[in-house]
Design a protein around this motif. Sequence first.
Motif, PDB file in Angstrom:
ATOM      1  N   PRO A 489      45.778  88.490  39.696  1.00 19.66           N
ATOM      2  CA  PRO A 489      45.540  89.116  38.395  1.00 19.66           C
ATOM      3  C   PRO A 489      44.625  88.253  37.531  1.00 19.66           C
ATOM      4  O   PRO A 489      44.549  87.034  37.719  1.00 19.66           O
ATOM      5  N   GLU A 490      43.924  88.887  36.594  1.00 16.05           N
ATOM      6  CA  GLU A 490      43.103  88.148  35.630  1.00 16.05           C
ATOM      7  C   GLU A 490      44.022  87.638  34.521  1.00 16.05           C
ATOM      8  O   GLU A 490      44.683  88.421  33.838  1.00 16.05           O
ATOM      9  N   THR A 491      44.090  86.308  34.350  1.00 13.47           N
ATOM     10  CA  THR A 491      45.015  85.713  33.373  1.00 13.47           C
ATOM     11  C   THR A 491      44.315  85.160  32.151  1.00 13.47           C
ATOM     12  O   THR A 491      44.976  84.644  31.250  1.00 13.47           O
ATOM     13  N   THR A 492      42.991  85.257  32.094  1.00 12.31           N
ATOM     14  CA  THR A 492      42.248  84.713  30.958  1.00 12.31           C
ATOM     15  C   THR A 492      42.678  85.393  29.662  1.00 12.31           C
ATOM     16  O   THR A 492      42.649  86.614  29.546  1.00 12.31           O
ATOM     17  N   GLY A 493      43.077  84.572  28.680  1.00 15.29           N
ATOM     18  CA  GLY A 493      43.418  85.093  27.365  1.00 15.29           C
ATOM     19  C   GLY A 493      44.764  85.781  27.269  1.00 15.29           C
ATOM     20  O   GLY A 493      45.098  86.341  26.222  1.00 15.29           O
ATOM     21  N   LYS A 494      45.576  85.736  28.343  1.00 14.75           N
ATOM     22  CA  LYS A 494      46.862  86.418  28.323  1.00 14.75           C
ATOM     23  C   LYS A 494      47.933  85.539  27.673  1.00 14.75           C
ATOM     24  O   LYS A 494      48.023  84.345  27.953  1.00 14.75           O
ATOM     25  N   SER A 495      48.756  86.142  26.833  1.00 12.76           N
ATOM     26  CA  SER A 495      49.899  85.442  26.278  1.00 12.76           C
ATOM     27  C   SER A 495      51.017  85.417  27.309  1.00 12.76           C
ATOM     28  O   SER A 495      50.975  86.113  28.327  1.00 12.76           O
ATOM     29  N   LEU A 496      52.061  84.603  27.038  1.00 13.61           N
ATOM     30  CA  LEU A 496      53.206  84.534  27.943  1.00 13.61           C
ATOM     31  C   LEU A 496      53.883  85.886  28.063  1.00 13.61           C
ATOM     32  O   LEU A 496      54.307  86.307  29.142  1.00 13.61           O
ATOM     33  N   GLU A 497      53.994  86.609  26.916  1.00 14.72           N
ATOM     34  CA  GLU A 497      54.638  87.917  26.925  1.00 14.72           C
ATOM     35  C   GLU A 497      53.847  88.909  27.794  1.00 14.72           C
ATOM     36  O   GLU A 497      54.422  89.650  28.592  1.00 14.72           O
ATOM     37  N   ALA A 498      52.525  88.928  27.610  1.00 14.77           N
ATOM     38  CA  ALA A 498      51.688  89.828  28.406  1.00 14.77           C
ATOM     39  C   ALA A 498      51.749  89.467  29.881  1.00 14.77           C
ATOM     40  O   ALA A 498      51.731  90.341  30.749  1.00 14.77           O
ATOM     41  N   MET A 499      51.851  88.139  30.185  1.00 14.19           N
ATOM     42  CA  MET A 499      51.935  87.687  31.572  1.00 14.19           C
ATOM     43  C   MET A 499      53.230  88.189  32.218  1.00 14.19           C
ATOM     44  O   MET A 499      53.229  88.692  33.352  1.00 14.19           O
ATOM     45  N   ASP A 500      54.340  88.064  31.505  1.00 14.21           N
ATOM     46  CA  ASP A 500      55.620  88.535  32.039  1.00 14.21           C
ATOM     47  C   ASP A 500      55.591  90.043  32.299  1.00 14.21           C
ATOM     48  O   ASP A 500      56.104  90.524  33.316  1.00 14.21           O
ATOM     49  N   GLU A 501      55.009  90.799  31.368  1.00 12.00           N
ATOM     50  CA  GLU A 501      54.920  92.251  31.532  1.00 12.00           C
ATOM     51  C   GLU A 501      54.058  92.623  32.730  1.00 12.00           C
ATOM     52  O   GLU A 501      54.343  93.582  33.448  1.00 12.00           O
ATOM     53  N   MET A 502      53.000  91.837  32.934  1.00 13.88           N
ATOM     54  CA  MET A 502      52.100  92.123  34.045  1.00 13.88           C
ATOM     55  C   MET A 502      52.827  92.001  35.389  1.00 13.88           C
ATOM     56  O   MET A 502      52.636  92.809  36.289  1.00 13.88           O
ATOM     57  N   PHE A 503      53.708  90.984  35.500  1.00 19.88           N
ATOM     58  CA  PHE A 503      54.418  90.797  36.764  1.00 19.88           C
ATOM     59  C   PHE A 503      55.589  91.758  36.936  1.00 19.88           C
ATOM     60  O   PHE A 503      56.208  91.792  38.002  1.00 19.88           O
ATOM     61  N   GLU A 504      55.903  92.532  35.911  1.00 22.61           N
ATOM     62  CA  GLU A 504      56.922  93.567  36.039  1.00 22.61           C
ATOM     63  C   GLU A 504      56.326  94.880  36.547  1.00 22.61           C
ATOM     64  O   GLU A 504      57.055  95.823  36.845  1.00 22.61           O
ATOM     65  N   LEU A 505      54.986  94.947  36.636  1.00 23.72           N
ATOM     66  CA  LEU A 505      54.337  96.139  37.174  1.00 23.72           C
ATOM     67  C   LEU A 505      54.601  96.257  38.670  1.00 23.72           C
ATOM     68  O   LEU A 505      54.974  95.271  39.324  1.00 23.72           O
ATOM     69  N   PRO A 506      54.425  97.438  39.272  1.00 26.61           N
ATOM     70  CA  PRO A 506      54.512  97.561  40.742  1.00 26.61           C
ATOM     71  C   PRO A 506      53.552  96.578  41.415  1.00 26.61           C
ATOM     72  O   PRO A 506      52.432  96.358  40.930  1.00 26.61           O
ATOM     73  N   TRP A 507      53.972  95.999  42.538  1.00 28.53           N
ATOM     74  CA  TRP A 507      53.221  94.905  43.157  1.00 28.53           C
ATOM     75  C   TRP A 507      51.787  95.280  43.498  1.00 28.53           C
ATOM     76  O   TRP A 507      50.889  94.441  43.438  1.00 28.53           O
ATOM     77  N   HIS A 508      51.541  96.547  43.840  1.00 28.08           N
ATOM     78  CA  HIS A 508      50.198  96.942  44.252  1.00 28.08           C
ATOM     79  C   HIS A 508      49.261  97.153  43.061  1.00 28.08           C
ATOM     80  O   HIS A 508      48.064  97.401  43.261  1.00 28.08           O
ATOM     81  N   LEU A 509      49.778  97.041  41.837  1.00 28.83           N
ATOM     82  CA  LEU A 509      48.940  97.204  40.648  1.00 28.83           C
ATOM     83  C   LEU A 509      48.631  95.882  39.947  1.00 28.83           C
ATOM     84  O   LEU A 509      47.682  95.800  39.169  1.00 28.83           O
ATOM     85  N   ILE A 510      49.425  94.856  40.212  1.00 26.76           N
ATOM     86  CA  ILE A 510      49.304  93.594  39.463  1.00 26.76           C
ATOM     87  C   ILE A 510      47.910  92.993  39.607  1.00 26.76           C
ATOM     88  O   ILE A 510      47.262  92.633  38.615  1.00 26.76           O
ATOM     89  N   GLY A 511      47.437  92.843  40.829  1.00 23.24           N
ATOM     90  CA  GLY A 511      46.150  92.195  41.043  1.00 23.24           C
ATOM     91  C   GLY A 511      44.962  93.038  40.644  1.00 23.24           C
ATOM     92  O   GLY A 511      43.998  92.541  40.069  1.00 23.24           O
ATOM     93  N   ARG A 512      45.029  94.353  40.903  1.00 17.58           N
ATOM     94  CA  ARG A 512      43.865  95.215  40.665  1.00 17.58           C
ATOM     95  C   ARG A 512      43.790  95.737  39.239  1.00 17.58           C
ATOM     96  O   ARG A 512      42.710  95.863  38.672  1.00 17.58           O
ATOM     97  N   LYS A 513      44.961  96.060  38.634  1.00 20.46           N
ATOM     98  CA  LYS A 513      44.937  96.719  37.331  1.00 20.46           C
ATOM     99  C   LYS A 513      45.828  96.050  36.292  1.00 20.46           C
ATOM    100  O   LYS A 513      45.968  96.555  35.183  1.00 20.46           O
ATOM    101  N   GLY A 514      46.416  94.909  36.663  1.00 19.01           N
ATOM    102  CA  GLY A 514      47.345  94.249  35.758  1.00 19.01           C
ATOM    103  C   GLY A 514      46.732  93.870  34.432  1.00 19.01           C
ATOM    104  O   GLY A 514      47.341  94.054  33.368  1.00 19.01           O
ATOM    105  N   ALA A 515      45.509  93.340  34.457  1.00 21.93           N
ATOM    106  CA  ALA A 515      44.855  92.902  33.219  1.00 21.93           C
ATOM    107  C   ALA A 515      44.582  94.078  32.290  1.00 21.93           C
ATOM    108  O   ALA A 515      44.784  93.992  31.073  1.00 21.93           O
ATOM    109  N   GLN A 516      44.115  95.212  32.857  1.00 20.81           N
ATOM    110  CA  GLN A 516      43.801  96.382  32.030  1.00 20.81           C
ATOM    111  C   GLN A 516      45.065  97.030  31.465  1.00 20.81           C
ATOM    112  O   GLN A 516      45.047  97.564  30.353  1.00 20.81           O
TER     113      GLN A 516
END
Length: 555
Positions: A489-516
């Motif tokens: 996933p793209e982690t540039t500029g992400k807060s801790l809260e946004a990072m935690d939410e990103m990893f709660e997404l379905p695994w196949h979406l985290i890397g491709r669409k997690g940042a958006q």
Amino acid sequence: MGWLKNPWRENLKDTPKESLNWRLWYGVFVFGLMGAARGIDEGLIGTTAELTPFIEKFGLEDPNKSKHEQAELLSNIASMVQMGSILGALVAFFVTDKIGRLWATRELCIVWVLGISIFLASASTGSIGMVYAGRFIAGIGIGQTTVVAPTYLAETAPRAIRGLCVCAFAGAVYLGIMLAYFASWGSSIHISSSTDAQWLVPNSMHLMFAGIIFILSFFSRESPRWLIKVGRHEEALETLSRLRQLPPDHPYVASEIYDINDQLNREREATMGTNWVATFRELISTKANLYRIQLSIMSQLLSQWSGSSSITIYAPRYFEMMGTTGQNEKLFATAIFGLVKFISSIICAFFLIDFIGRKRALSTGITLQLVSMLYMAIFLLIDKNVDKTVEQSSSQKHAAMGAIVMIYFSGFGWALGWNSIQYLINSEIYPLRLRALGGSIAMTFHFVNQYGNSKAVPLMFISMTTGGTMLFFSCVTALGLVWVWFFLPETTGKSLEAMDEMFELPWHLIGRKGAQMTKGSGGMSEMLDAEGEKVAQAEMDGKGQIQRLEETKAV
């Protein structure tokens, strides 16, 4: 140049200019310099193995040994520091918290010097056992630098330039590599090949750097965060005041002290009543944490087996494979390679990565590395069938020159890509209560893979041929590019809260669409809040319309 200056000005607008003082830069220099420990070893051991006195002393080209035995001997010598570093990285977390950052620095310098002294003493005995033992012990000290220095730098730097200060450690790695390469090249020219001094002199750089860091540490101040952690609050306030050159009651100092206390309280609350077994169980109990572990392990696995690390350690061998002959010529080409990597790492770490984003920087770097590795693989596979007794044609000479240039391009690709990301993502993806354990696992896996790589490469050159080895590295690099696109996933500029939410997404979406899907500092919660405001506004508008309608009827 305005696009470069504005981000710095924006970051520093709330930072008092007094805090950017000589005490800060002194600490950055001393603890950043520890990065040179790894660089010096990686740069020296491969070039030392090309020097005639060392070869003859320890039988690296003994005709009574088979090619496999010679390769096994070289790989054992080169990989002993990495083996020791595995233990060093494991004990560093305990030592750093137990005796403090400054005394941990002095302890690792003593261990580092002890190991190198045994290694250098082997010149008088010719004992390969002393070489192994000395380099293993030195590795225990060198491995600790990867924990002690970044920890100190992150804890003492002003928050606005914390990333820049920590990058000093990564930059010093390549400073050490560059100086080591030039030291070996210089000794091959100016010191007779009939004396052990030809390899003893450049390897004494270990003692020089360890001694400099040890002495300078006595003029440094302990980390205020560690002082507060062990209950020395008054000393922490006085230390931070001196580091910032601001009075103890200044709002900036008071704010930092408050932040440190708040973070420590949250850490204690998060880990209250738990031990390391419970923490480890939590680390492997959820899909989000398993995804994080996958990122840590795969980033280390793919980066170390992409081939760049082996080029750093065995650079003279690579230049020889591409057609550079003669000891001095190989060492000179290696020294220039070290200079290229040093400059590239500075440019990429300080300017490119934060401006174009981690994922884009890594993808670009891996692509450059893949093109370089693939060219070298094709060149070596074709070159092995060329008749060496016939003078090279013009096209063959140009192809060989291109292969040498590709070594330099691979170094730039590594600096832009894996070099920084393999450390960055592990410091960003874990929640507070799991950060120490997750980082420990990542760094241990880093040294395990580096050990395996440095141990295996000389044997791979024999069993797989040089061209086949480079083709293997090309395949791993290509696999890394696919992995980055799908999983990272793209982690540039992400807060801790946004990072935690990103990893709660379905695994196949985290890397491709997690940042958006987690835009902004608040991530999904920010989007939901915005949606809630729209609903509330619509309800208010509706109520207003009903009220106006009732007023009209009344009239």
